[in-house]
Every structure is written in C-alpha cells, then in structure tokens.
Design a protein around this motif. Sequence first.
Motif, PDB file in Angstrom:
ATOM      1  N   VAL A 190      90.693  44.343  -8.190  1.00  0.00           N
ATOM      2  CA  VAL A 190      91.212  44.547  -6.835  1.00  0.00           C
ATOM      3  C   VAL A 190      90.346  45.543  -6.064  1.00  0.00           C
ATOM      4  O   VAL A 190      90.078  45.353  -4.868  1.00  0.00           O
ATOM      5  CB  VAL A 190      92.678  45.023  -6.904  1.00  0.00           C
ATOM      6  N   ILE A 191      89.921  46.597  -6.741  1.00  0.00           N
ATOM      7  CA  ILE A 191      89.046  47.578  -6.084  1.00  0.00           C
ATOM      8  C   ILE A 191      87.730  46.920  -5.663  1.00  0.00           C
ATOM      9  O   ILE A 191      87.217  47.166  -4.559  1.00  0.00           O
ATOM     10  CB  ILE A 191      88.777  48.784  -7.009  1.00  0.00           C
ATOM     11  N   ALA A 192      87.183  46.076  -6.533  1.00  0.00           N
ATOM     12  CA  ALA A 192      85.950  45.367  -6.188  1.00  0.00           C
ATOM     13  C   ALA A 192      86.156  44.489  -4.955  1.00  0.00           C
ATOM     14  O   ALA A 192      85.304  44.448  -4.050  1.00  0.00           O
ATOM     15  CB  ALA A 192      85.473  44.525  -7.366  1.00  0.00           C
ATOM     16  N   GLU A 193      87.297  43.814  -4.899  1.00  0.00           N
ATOM     17  CA  GLU A 193      87.614  42.943  -3.761  1.00  0.00           C
ATOM     18  C   GLU A 193      87.790  43.737  -2.470  1.00  0.00           C
ATOM     19  O   GLU A 193      87.449  43.260  -1.383  1.00  0.00           O
ATOM     20  CB  GLU A 193      88.894  42.158  -4.048  1.00  0.00           C
ATOM     21  N   SER A 200     108.913  45.580 -21.524  1.00  0.00           N
ATOM     22  CA  SER A 200     108.305  46.902 -21.627  1.00  0.00           C
ATOM     23  C   SER A 200     106.813  46.795 -21.321  1.00  0.00           C
ATOM     24  O   SER A 200     106.260  45.702 -21.207  1.00  0.00           O
ATOM     25  CB  SER A 200     108.527  47.478 -23.031  1.00  0.00           C
ATOM     26  N   ILE A 201     106.182  47.942 -21.208  1.00  0.00           N
ATOM     27  CA  ILE A 201     104.747  48.014 -20.968  1.00  0.00           C
ATOM     28  C   ILE A 201     104.075  48.345 -22.288  1.00  0.00           C
ATOM     29  O   ILE A 201     104.340  49.389 -22.881  1.00  0.00           O
ATOM     30  CB  ILE A 201     104.422  49.079 -19.905  1.00  0.00           C
ATOM     31  N   THR A 202     103.220  47.455 -22.754  1.00  0.00           N
ATOM     32  CA  THR A 202     102.519  47.639 -24.018  1.00  0.00           C
ATOM     33  C   THR A 202     101.069  48.055 -23.760  1.00  0.00           C
ATOM     34  O   THR A 202     100.620  48.096 -22.612  1.00  0.00           O
ATOM     35  CB  THR A 202     102.526  46.334 -24.817  1.00  0.00           C
ATOM     36  N   ALA A 203     100.345  48.324 -24.827  1.00  0.00           N
ATOM     37  CA  ALA A 203      98.933  48.667 -24.692  1.00  0.00           C
ATOM     38  C   ALA A 203      98.154  47.521 -24.051  1.00  0.00           C
ATOM     39  O   ALA A 203      97.281  47.749 -23.200  1.00  0.00           O
ATOM     40  CB  ALA A 203      98.350  49.017 -26.059  1.00  0.00           C
ATOM     41  N   SER A 204      98.461  46.295 -24.429  1.00  0.00           N
ATOM     42  CA  SER A 204      97.766  45.158 -23.827  1.00  0.00           C
ATOM     43  C   SER A 204      98.119  45.053 -22.346  1.00  0.00           C
ATOM     44  O   SER A 204      97.282  44.656 -21.524  1.00  0.00           O
ATOM     45  CB  SER A 204      98.117  43.857 -24.558  1.00  0.00           C
ATOM     46  N   GLY A 205      99.340  45.432 -22.008  1.00  0.00           N
ATOM     47  CA  GLY A 205      99.731  45.453 -20.605  1.00  0.00           C
ATOM     48  C   GLY A 205      98.949  46.493 -19.819  1.00  0.00           C
ATOM     49  O   GLY A 205      98.551  46.259 -18.673  1.00  0.00           O
ATOM     50  N   VAL A 206      98.725  47.650 -20.418  1.00  0.00           N
ATOM     51  CA  VAL A 206      97.934  48.697 -19.771  1.00  0.00           C
ATOM     52  C   VAL A 206      96.504  48.210 -19.556  1.00  0.00           C
ATOM     53  O   VAL A 206      95.899  48.427 -18.499  1.00  0.00           O
ATOM     54  CB  VAL A 206      97.951  49.991 -20.611  1.00  0.00           C
ATOM     55  N   ARG A 207      95.961  47.519 -20.554  1.00  0.00           N
ATOM     56  CA  ARG A 207      94.610  46.967 -20.414  1.00  0.00           C
ATOM     57  C   ARG A 207      94.544  45.962 -19.264  1.00  0.00           C
ATOM     58  O   ARG A 207      93.577  45.943 -18.485  1.00  0.00           O
ATOM     59  CB  ARG A 207      94.174  46.306 -21.722  1.00  0.00           C
ATOM     60  N   ARG A 208      95.575  45.125 -19.148  1.00  0.00           N
ATOM     61  CA  ARG A 208      95.615  44.152 -18.041  1.00  0.00           C
ATOM     62  C   ARG A 208      95.703  44.858 -16.698  1.00  0.00           C
ATOM     63  O   ARG A 208      95.079  44.439 -15.722  1.00  0.00           O
ATOM     64  CB  ARG A 208      96.810  43.202 -18.206  1.00  0.00           C
ATOM     65  N   TRP A 209      96.485  45.926 -16.664  1.00  0.00           N
ATOM     66  CA  TRP A 209      96.630  46.704 -15.428  1.00  0.00           C
ATOM     67  C   TRP A 209      95.283  47.257 -14.972  1.00  0.00           C
ATOM     68  O   TRP A 209      94.902  47.099 -13.802  1.00  0.00           O
ATOM     69  CB  TRP A 209      97.635  47.834 -15.667  1.00  0.00           C
ATOM     70  N   ILE A 210      94.559  47.872 -15.889  1.00  0.00           N
ATOM     71  CA  ILE A 210      93.273  48.462 -15.540  1.00  0.00           C
ATOM     72  C   ILE A 210      92.277  47.378 -15.136  1.00  0.00           C
ATOM     73  O   ILE A 210      91.511  47.540 -14.170  1.00  0.00           O
ATOM     74  CB  ILE A 210      92.716  49.299 -16.705  1.00  0.00           C
ATOM     75  N   ALA A 211      92.279  46.251 -15.848  1.00  0.00           N
ATOM     76  CA  ALA A 211      91.378  45.150 -15.504  1.00  0.00           C
ATOM     77  C   ALA A 211      91.698  44.608 -14.117  1.00  0.00           C
ATOM     78  O   ALA A 211      90.795  44.324 -13.311  1.00  0.00           O
ATOM     79  CB  ALA A 211      91.486  44.043 -16.547  1.00  0.00           C
TER      80      ALA A 211
END
Length: 206
Positions: free
Chosen positions: A18-21, A2-13
């Motif tokens: 990736v956007i910076a790259e 499942s997708i947890t809150a920590s997973g959402v944080r990893r996604w945004i990070a």
Amino acid sequence: MSITASGVRRWIAEYAEVIAEHRQKLVALDRAIGDADHGTNMDRGMQKALEKLEATEGDDIGALLKVVGMALVSSVGGAAGPLYGTLFLQMGAATAGRTELDLDGWTAALEAGVKGVQKRGKAEPGDKTMLDALLPAVAALESGGELADALRHSAEAAAEGMRQTIPLEARKGRASYLGPRSVGHQDPGATSSHLLIESAASARTE
C-alpha cells in the motif's frame, strides 16, 4: 478469530504494498508542508522491513514486530524512521513471546506503540501529526466487539482523524515552521498511519 504470526506477516506485506502504491501521494502531501520525502522514505523502509521479515523464522509476534521496527529505524530518513520504528519496537515489546493475539492483546500492543510515539515525538492530539490518526484508532479498538469489526472501526476512526488534520495548524515537525500556511493540507504522517491501520483491517488476520 485472532491475530497470528502469519497474520502479522500479511499485515506488514500489505502495508508495504500500500505504501508503494501511495508513494507519490505521500510525496505530494509532504511537498506541501515538509521535505517532499515521506513517501520515498516510507517505501524504502517498508521494503527493507519486508526483506528482513522474510528472512526471519518463527511465530513470535513480538520478535517479528521488533524486526520491522529495527529495519525502519535504520532505513527511513527524517522523523518518520524513529517514530515508526518506535511504534513497532514498543508493539514488539508488548507482544514478546506471543504467537496469537485477541482483540485485547492487539489493542494493548497498539496502545503501547502509540504511547511510544507520543513520548518520542512529544506531540499531542491536534498537533497535526501521525498521532491524530493513531489515537482515534486505539480509542475505537477499546470499544470492543468482534475482532474483524473492531479493526474496521479502528481504520475508519484513523481515516477520520487523518482528514481532521487538514484544517489544523502544525505545531510539530518541519510543517510547524510554516505556521498558518500549514492549514488546509492533510498531514502526510497521519496519512501513512491511516494506511497502516487500514492495512491491519484489510489483511483480515485469522
């Protein structure tokens, strides 16, 4: 899985990284048919979103997504700020109070976000916008299956939708002012949207 809150944080990070790259690539794509600022704006916005997210405690996924949305609305210039802000705010509203999402929950959240973008931007499929990547991504999720596989298929669908903007004539935004001259260029918004969905797949939330 499942997708947890920590997973959402990893996604945004991961998306911020990736956007910076890809900042210069997004700038180049936008230079061809827009204001040449999409990469710069998105990079600034995602760094601000990451900063706000790191200062936010708790595991309410909806609250975390709302923080990201508010940061993007306030810090990203041009059309991207309101559109990406709306995407995250609507995803946040759809997941309020949730600490974990299964595939159905994630699909419903992304669908709510994309519908918000459609309503805000008044764009349709084929208008050469971010929706050309996001709508196929949602459709792929609706096919079901294991979460990790569904996320990967969603990213692949977004990539295909992104590539399919190249032969299109823009009908929305600044690119539409170019008319036929917008043909032959990949849409920068669809590109950053593909990167968003790709980041969700590669973050491998659990």
